[in-house]
Write a protein that holds these residues in place. Structure first.
Motif, mmCIF file in Angstrom:
data_model
loop_
_atom_site.group_PDB
_atom_site.id
_atom_site.type_symbol
_atom_site.label_atom_id
_atom_site.label_comp_id
_atom_site.label_asym_id
_atom_site.label_seq_id
_atom_site.Cartn_x
_atom_site.Cartn_y
_atom_site.Cartn_z
ATOM 1 N N THR A 239 -0.838 -71.611 -40.522
ATOM 2 C CA THR A 239 0.517 -71.932 -40.066
ATOM 3 C C THR A 239 0.951 -73.292 -40.608
ATOM 4 N N CYS A 240 0.197 -73.842 -41.545
ATOM 5 C CA CYS A 240 0.497 -75.209 -41.976
ATOM 6 C C CYS A 240 0.331 -75.389 -43.485
ATOM 7 N N THR B 200 1.376 -77.953 -45.229
ATOM 8 C CA THR B 200 0.965 -79.333 -45.517
ATOM 9 C C THR B 200 -0.557 -79.458 -45.460
ATOM 10 N N CYS B 201 -1.149 -78.778 -44.465
ATOM 11 C CA CYS B 201 -2.601 -78.884 -44.296
ATOM 12 C C CYS B 201 -3.341 -78.071 -45.367
ATOM 13 N N ASP B 202 -2.855 -76.867 -45.668
ATOM 14 C CA ASP B 202 -3.658 -75.918 -46.441
ATOM 15 C C ASP B 202 -3.091 -75.551 -47.807
ATOM 16 N N GLY B 203 -1.866 -76.020 -48.095
ATOM 17 C CA GLY B 203 -1.195 -75.611 -49.336
ATOM 18 C C GLY B 203 -2.026 -75.863 -50.583
ATOM 19 N N ALA B 204 -2.704 -76.987 -50.633
ATOM 20 C CA ALA B 204 -3.439 -77.366 -51.839
ATOM 21 C C ALA B 204 -4.591 -76.408 -52.159
ATOM 22 N N PHE B 205 -4.997 -75.593 -51.182
ATOM 23 C CA PHE B 205 -6.072 -74.615 -51.442
ATOM 24 C C PHE B 205 -5.574 -73.437 -52.286
ATOM 25 N N TYR B 206 -4.253 -73.349 -52.449
ATOM 26 C CA TYR B 206 -3.694 -72.159 -53.102
ATOM 27 C C TYR B 206 -3.082 -72.486 -54.467
ATOM 28 N N ARG B 207 -3.708 -73.445 -55.154
ATOM 29 C CA ARG B 207 -3.279 -73.836 -56.484
ATOM 30 C C ARG B 207 -3.328 -72.630 -57.436
ATOM 31 N N LYS B 208 -2.228 -72.408 -58.126
ATOM 32 C CA LYS B 208 -2.116 -71.323 -59.130
ATOM 33 C C LYS B 208 -2.357 -69.937 -58.544
ATOM 34 N N MET B 209 -2.142 -69.771 -57.245
ATOM 35 C CA MET B 209 -2.268 -68.443 -56.623
ATOM 36 C C MET B 209 -0.910 -68.008 -56.096
ATOM 37 N N ASP B 210 -0.808 -66.710 -55.787
ATOM 38 C CA ASP B 210 0.407 -66.201 -55.155
ATOM 39 C C ASP B 210 0.223 -66.229 -53.642
ATOM 40 N N VAL B 211 1.252 -66.660 -52.937
ATOM 41 C CA VAL B 211 1.177 -66.745 -51.472
ATOM 42 C C VAL B 211 2.446 -66.149 -50.862
ATOM 43 N N ALA B 212 2.374 -65.878 -49.551
ATOM 44 C CA ALA B 212 3.567 -65.382 -48.839
ATOM 45 C C ALA B 212 3.830 -66.270 -47.638
ATOM 46 N N VAL B 213 5.112 -66.510 -47.387
ATOM 47 C CA VAL B 213 5.532 -67.197 -46.161
ATOM 48 C C VAL B 213 6.307 -66.170 -45.344
ATOM 49 N N ILE B 214 5.989 -66.076 -44.043
ATOM 50 C CA ILE B 214 6.710 -65.141 -43.172
ATOM 51 C C ILE B 214 7.659 -65.937 -42.286
ATOM 52 N N GLY B 215 8.946 -65.550 -42.279
ATOM 53 C CA GLY B 215 9.917 -66.232 -41.430
ATOM 54 C C GLY B 215 11.191 -66.528 -42.181
ATOM 55 N N GLY B 216 12.246 -66.896 -41.429
ATOM 56 C CA GLY B 216 13.527 -67.149 -42.083
ATOM 57 C C GLY B 216 14.228 -68.402 -41.592
ATOM 58 N N GLY B 217 13.524 -69.224 -40.827
ATOM 59 C CA GLY B 217 14.117 -70.453 -40.300
ATOM 60 C C GLY B 217 13.832 -71.658 -41.185
ATOM 61 N N ASP B 218 14.158 -72.845 -40.682
ATOM 62 C CA ASP B 218 13.912 -74.072 -41.442
ATOM 63 C C ASP B 218 12.435 -74.256 -41.759
ATOM 64 N N SER B 219 11.572 -73.879 -40.802
ATOM 65 C CA SER B 219 10.138 -74.038 -41.036
ATOM 66 C C SER B 219 9.695 -73.195 -42.213
ATOM 67 N N ALA B 220 10.135 -71.946 -42.242
ATOM 68 C CA ALA B 220 9.729 -71.044 -43.326
ATOM 69 C C ALA B 220 10.240 -71.566 -44.664
ATOM 70 N N ALA B 221 11.499 -72.015 -44.700
ATOM 71 C CA ALA B 221 12.073 -72.536 -45.948
ATOM 72 C C ALA B 221 11.295 -73.778 -46.392
#
Ligand code: NAP
Length: 314
Positions: free
Chosen positions: A135-136, A138-159
């Motif tokens: 759910t974070c 900022t905390c975990d983004g760097a683990f997904y370098r050069k990978m495809d990811v999905a974000v679920i949601g449509g609010g400010d947090s998701a954006a």
């Protein structure tokens, strides 16, 4: 049981709790702040806060909370790690039960915030934390370098999560159950026009794939209009569908609404139905939910507590 009685105990270390600590500290009330599992609250998991007044260039969320904490400490605030499991507000002093320990206090300010809401789809729980569901960004983004990811949601947090993830990921699918984002226009425009972000409209998550292998291998989604299902081949899934208020241990003693948020007494934003007990921040606000409004409520609660103590304390 501890026999000493505190003047004021503040539960929570987010913007509301720490602002209440600064104000009650400056009023010489020697506040005790109880911190739970996420010291500093939700802002510590945010990258840049662009809308907190006074920071024209934005401010790092962790830095902002660290500064509030230093400011509270400067005025005599004490911090202790303790999770409140139940309360007894039927007599004075008020009782806060934290496992096998009971804390007594004349006044209480509850600023417990809110926790990320989860989708509840199969595989989400099994692969949460270190296995691909988080759910974070900022905390975990760097683990997904050069990978495809999905974000679920449509609010400010998701954006915000989706935009942050573009720094690392090759591609970010933004999966939303409607045909347009609920996020503020500036955030929505940034997200929808970003070349690395693909908006997947009118789609709900169905299952997280990869449970057998112990790591996320995809997100199965369903189009709400056609019912067609497909799997997005992602290694990371960031759930950003809002929050649920952390009011559970207090709910039997105080009024909460159908969403579980504290319901302040009529004519006040922070007064609970129990004298000397106040609520502040995201646990009592499902409308604004901003760092600055939480800080404002923390300030109000502190001033109310200070006045109440002056009137009722021998
Ligand atoms: P939010 O505004 O409540 O948005 C939650 C999103 O998740 C909505 O788009 C909702 O869909 C969707 N959703 C809810 N339950 C779902 C489910 N079970 N399955 C799929 N989708 C689901 O929450 P938020 O984005 O966390 O924002 C909360 C508050 O914080 C807002 O006031 C926001 O403005 C503020 N915020 C501000 C900033 C900033 O200014 N930088 C950053 C983050 C948050 P629907 O649209 O269909 O309801």
């Amino acid at each position: 049981m501890s026999s000493s009685v505190e003047n004021v105990v503040i539960v929570g270390t987010g913007c509301a709790g720490l602002t209440a600590a600064i104000y009650t500290g400056r009023a010489n009330l020697n506040p005790l702040v109880l911190e739970g599992s996420l010291p500093g609250g939700q802002l510590t998991t945010t990258s840049e806060v662009e809308n907190f007044p006074g920071f024209p260039d934005g401010v790092d969320g962790f830095m902002l909370m660290d500064n509030l904490r230093k400011q509270a400490t400067k005025f005599g605030t004490r911090f202790e790690q303790a999770m409140v499991t139940s309360v007894d507000f039927t007599s004075m002093p008020r009782k806060l039960v934290c496992g096998d320990r009971t804390i007594l206090s004349k006044a209480v300010i509850i600023a417990t915030g809110a926790s990320p809401r989860m989708t509840g789809i199969p595989g989400e729980k099994e692969l949460y934390g270190g296995k691909g569901v988080t759910t974070c960004a900022t905390c975990d983004g760097a683990f997904y370098r050069k990978m495809d990811v999905a974000v679920i949601g449509g609010g400010d947090s998701a954006a915000e999560e989706a935009l942050f993830l573009t720094r690392f990921a090759s591609k970010v699918y933004l999966v939303h159950r409607r045909g347009e984002l609920r996020a503020s226009k500036i955030m929505a425009d940034r997200a929808t026009s970003h070349p690395k972000i693909e908006c997947v409209w009118d789609s709900v998550p169905v299952a997280v794939e990869g449970v057998e292998a112990g790591a996320v291998s995809g997100l199965k989604i369903r189009h709400v209009k056609t019912n067609a299902e497909r799997v997005l081949p992602v290694k990371g899934i960031f759930v950003a569908i809002g929050h649920v208020p952390n009011t559970g241990p207090f709910a039997p003693a105080l009024a909460v609404d159908e969403g579980g948020y504290f319901k302040p007494s009529a004519g006040s934003q922070v007064q609970s139905k129990v004298a000397g007990v106040y609520v502040a921040g995201d646990c009592a606000d499902h409308v604004y939910r901003q760092a600055i409004t939480a800080a404002g409520m923390g300030c109000q609660a502190a001033i109310e507590a200070e006045r109440w103590l002056a009137e009722h304390d021998a």
